[in-house]
Design a protein around this motif. Structure first.
Motif, short mmCIF file in Angstrom:
data_model
loop_
_atom_site.label_atom_id
_atom_site.label_comp_id
_atom_site.label_asym_id
_atom_site.label_seq_id
_atom_site.Cartn_x
_atom_site.Cartn_y
_atom_site.Cartn_z
N TYR A 26 29.05 49.72 51.49
CA TYR A 26 28.68 50.23 50.21
C TYR A 26 29.21 51.67 49.65
CZ TYR A 26 25.62 46.07 50.12
OH TYR A 26 25.16 44.86 50.15
N HIS A 74 24.40 46.59 39.52
CA HIS A 74 25.19 46.02 40.76
C HIS A 74 25.80 44.59 40.82
CE1 HIS A 74 26.28 46.61 45.06
NE2 HIS A 74 25.98 45.13 45.16
N GLU A 75 24.70 43.50 40.59
CA GLU A 75 24.84 42.21 40.77
C GLU A 75 25.92 41.85 39.60
OE1 GLU A 75 24.21 41.66 43.75
OE2 GLU A 75 22.46 42.83 44.07
N THR A 80 31.88 47.50 44.12
CA THR A 80 30.72 47.08 43.23
C THR A 80 29.96 48.29 43.08
OG1 THR A 80 30.93 44.85 43.58
CG2 THR A 80 28.94 45.42 42.66
N GLU A 119 24.46 38.14 44.02
CA GLU A 119 25.22 37.85 42.77
C GLU A 119 25.75 36.45 42.67
OE1 GLU A 119 25.99 39.43 45.59
OE2 GLU A 119 28.12 39.47 46.50
N GLU A 178 31.63 45.07 48.29
CA GLU A 178 30.39 45.94 48.10
C GLU A 178 31.08 47.58 47.69
OE1 GLU A 178 27.64 44.88 47.54
OE2 GLU A 178 28.05 42.96 48.40
N HIS A 180 29.39 42.40 40.14
CA HIS A 180 29.96 41.51 41.36
C HIS A 180 30.72 40.58 40.53
CE1 HIS A 180 29.21 42.93 45.47
NE2 HIS A 180 27.89 42.84 45.17
ZN ZN Z 1 26.39 43.92 46.33
#
Ligand code: ZN
Ligand code: BES
Length: 593
Positions: free
Chosen positions: A375, A287-288, A313, A263, A310, A291
């Motif tokens: 995550y 996902h990125e 995110t 990210e 994480e 972030h």
């Molecule tokens: Zn990540």
């Protein structure tokens, strides 16, 4: 002395670095960056200033007035590197450090032309998270402290550079056949978000604020794959507030990149394996992008609070996915995450301290602690809070959380305190203390199920008993449905069953790397020879650790596949990133040649 991060020599009692001005020359022949880093303090400072460094050759340090600054490099500590202590004369506002990096800098991978799509020019990229920025720049390398930066990067023509910053033009370089590219990142970022890539690059606009960069051979396919990025940004903005970094650009890297995505602000770095041809793997971009709020705007204070980055995110990524593709797609994504979570618990053991959300990584290398736990356990904690508070209240909380902590770095404890302030009683009612400090999975973990999911996993589990999906139906499955199915097929399988799977799914010719690798993992575990050629191709080109670990693990089951694994690694090793090598060597240690 007041150290603030188990992975940094930064000392909160010392003068604060606010800005970095970099002037770096990229030398592809010697594989080093050399030049100058000017550190600006937030006011006149004096006395010791401790920076992190690893493998850096320090040539000299001067103040902006030109006075020599005494410095001392302490002995090498295996995880942290070497403390660089500057002794600032009184009234120092800026210091210039002349230095160069080592060819072994972990944050930098130098690629031969043969490792690129074009095959004609070398390529360089950085990956600083978690604690590798210190192999590129002498800085206080802790996410607890933020810096803004400017950079001038000189490259041989015809190469160009991108950074986690705004482009500020380019000009002829200091020597013939060189060009200098200028960058500016006005917003303060933690040092792990510093990023640089250089190579033969082309670009295509995706929207007025989004552009994709890639090698010219790849850029058209990349632009097609990511043409939905603007819609994604708008969805994320509805959930988390206005996009705070002006531009959202993407860089598609050569295939040795060890992660799926990184990210880096204003410039997400991506593995080319997300270009499946049908946009089926753009969840990595979701996902990125997420972030941009959770991680880059509100940052974990140290790696002990990595789940804040994480977990939040991953939860956010699935909310974006749900908004764009519906609830069923989100349930499948949670199910795919659950498989990763189960494997991580198996790898560490459910009682391992590395299964805690809030960790204690003093003396532990963050790369060794990395797993799906922050995550998947972290996102489940967020989902539990969301379900218990109700979506509307929780969404308001998340927006307030982001607004309250933007451009700061926070701990798990600060998160809980804010939760208690805004949603009193919630943390006690869900057992937040156990979620954060306990190992394994708490009993009240949210469950994500749907009739479709049950159908797919049930069918897969009955595979060995002879159950087969209808080929006409399989042809209509989404890639996520197929992945869920394949993940639940028991292994090893007899050769005939592998051949049946191949004729149903054609995984050997898959453009979707998730499906390809899952199929190849079954083939590897089953010692199915027809899969060996593709296994070799993938392992010789792709450096994404998420794929290397399961493939090399699955090759450990039979004498013949073990020999194959060692043979492939001997050939692949020089092309792998240092981080990928570490992961593979850990797997191979379980079955030595
Ligand atoms: Zn990540
Ligand atoms: N920030 C991570 C990658 C990372 C984590 C690099 C820790 C170094 C240390 C990135 O956002 C990430 O999670 N990437 C995932 C994407 C996936 C979860 C969609 C990956 O690379 O697989």
């Amino acid at each position: 002395m007041s150290r603030i991060d188990p992975h940094s020599y930064a000392d909160a009692a010392q003068p604060r670095v606010r800005r970095l001005d970099l002037d770096l020359d990229v030398d592809f022949d010697r594989r080093i960056l050399s030049g100058e880093a000017v550190l600006s303090l937030d006011g006149p400072g004096e006395g010791p200033l401790d920076l992190d460094s690893k493998g850096l050759l320090i040539r000299g340090v001067v103040t902006d007035g030109g006075a020599a600054v005494p410095f001392e490099l302490a002995g090498e500590e295996p995880i942290l590197g070497r403390r660089l202590r500057l002794s600032l004369p009184s009234g120092t506002r800026r210091v210039a450090i002349r230095y160069e990096t080592s060819p072994e800098a972990v944050a930098l991978q130098w690629l031969e032309p043969a490792q690129t799509a074009g095959g004609a020019h070398p390529f360089l990229y950085s990956q600083c998270q978690a604690i590798h920025a210190r192999t590129v720049i002498p800085v206080p390398d802790t996410p607890a402290l933020r810096v803004s930066y400017r950079a001038a990067v000189t490259l041989p023509e015809p190469l160009s550079a991108v950074m986690s910053a705004g482009g500020a033009g380019d000009r002829p370089g200091p020597r013939p056949f060189t060009r200098t590219f200028l960058f500016e990142m006005p917003q303060p970022i933690p040092p792990y978000l510093f990023a640089l890539a250089a190579g033969r690059l082309a670009a295509r606009d995706l929207s007025p604020r989004a552009r994709v960069h890639a090698e010219p051979e790849v850029v058209a396919a990349a632009a097609r794959e990511f043409d939905g990025v603007e819609a994604m940004i708008r969805t994320a903005e509805r959930l988390f507030g206005p996009y705070p970094w002006e531009r959202y650009d993407l860089l598609v890297l050569p295939p040795s990149f060890p992660y799926g995505g990184m990210e880096n602000p204003r410039m997400t770095f991506l593995t080319p394996t997300v270009i499946a041809g049908d946009r089926s793997l753009v969840d990595v971009v979701a996902h990125e992008l997420a972030h941009s709020w959770t991680g880059n705007l509100v940052t974990n204070a140290t790696m002990d609070h990595f789940w804040l980055n994480e977990g939040a995110t991953t939860w956010a990524e699935r909310r974006i996915l749900e908004a764009l593709h519906g609830e069923e797609a989100a349930v499948l994504s949670w199910a795919i995450g659950e498989t990763a979570l189960t494997q991580a618990f198996e790898r560490f053991g459910a009682g391992s301290p590395l299964t805690k959300l809030r960790t204690d990584l003093l003396g532990v290398d963050p790369d060794d602690a990395f797993s799906s736990i922050p995550y998947e356990k972290g996102s489940r904690f967020f989902a539990l809070l969301e379900r218990t508070a109700g979506r509307e209240r929780f969404d308001r909380f998340v927006a307030d959380y982001i607004a309250r902590f933007r451009f700061t770095s926070i701990t798990s404890e600060a998160f809980l305190a804010f939760l208690d302030e805004r949603l009193p009683g919630l943390s006690a009612s869900v057992g937040a203390a156990e979620w954060l400090s306990g190992t394994g999975m708490p009993a009240n973990a949210p469950v994500f199920r749907s009739a479709r999911l049950e159908e797919l996993t049930g069918l897969a589990r009955r595979f060995a008993a002879g159950a087969r999906p209808d080929p006409a139906a399989v042809a209509r499955w989404t890639p996520s449905e197929t992945l869920v199915y394949l993940q639940h097929v028991p292994r090893p399988l007899p050769g005939a069953a592998c051949a049946e799977l191949e004729s149903l799914f054609g995984f050997l010719a898959q453009g979707n790397h998730e499906l390809l690798v899952e199929g190849l993992t079954i083939a590897a575990a089953s010692d199915w020879e027809r899969g060996f050629g593709r296994i070799r191709d993938v392992l010789l080109t792709v450096g994404r650790m998420k794929y290397l670990r399961p493939l090399f693990k699955a090759l450990g089951g039979h004498p013949r596949t073990r020999a194959l694994a060692h043979e492939i690694y001997a050939a692949a090793r020089p092309r792998y990133h240092a981080l990928s090598r570490r992961v593979v060597e850990t797997e191979l240690a379980a079955y030595p040649a």
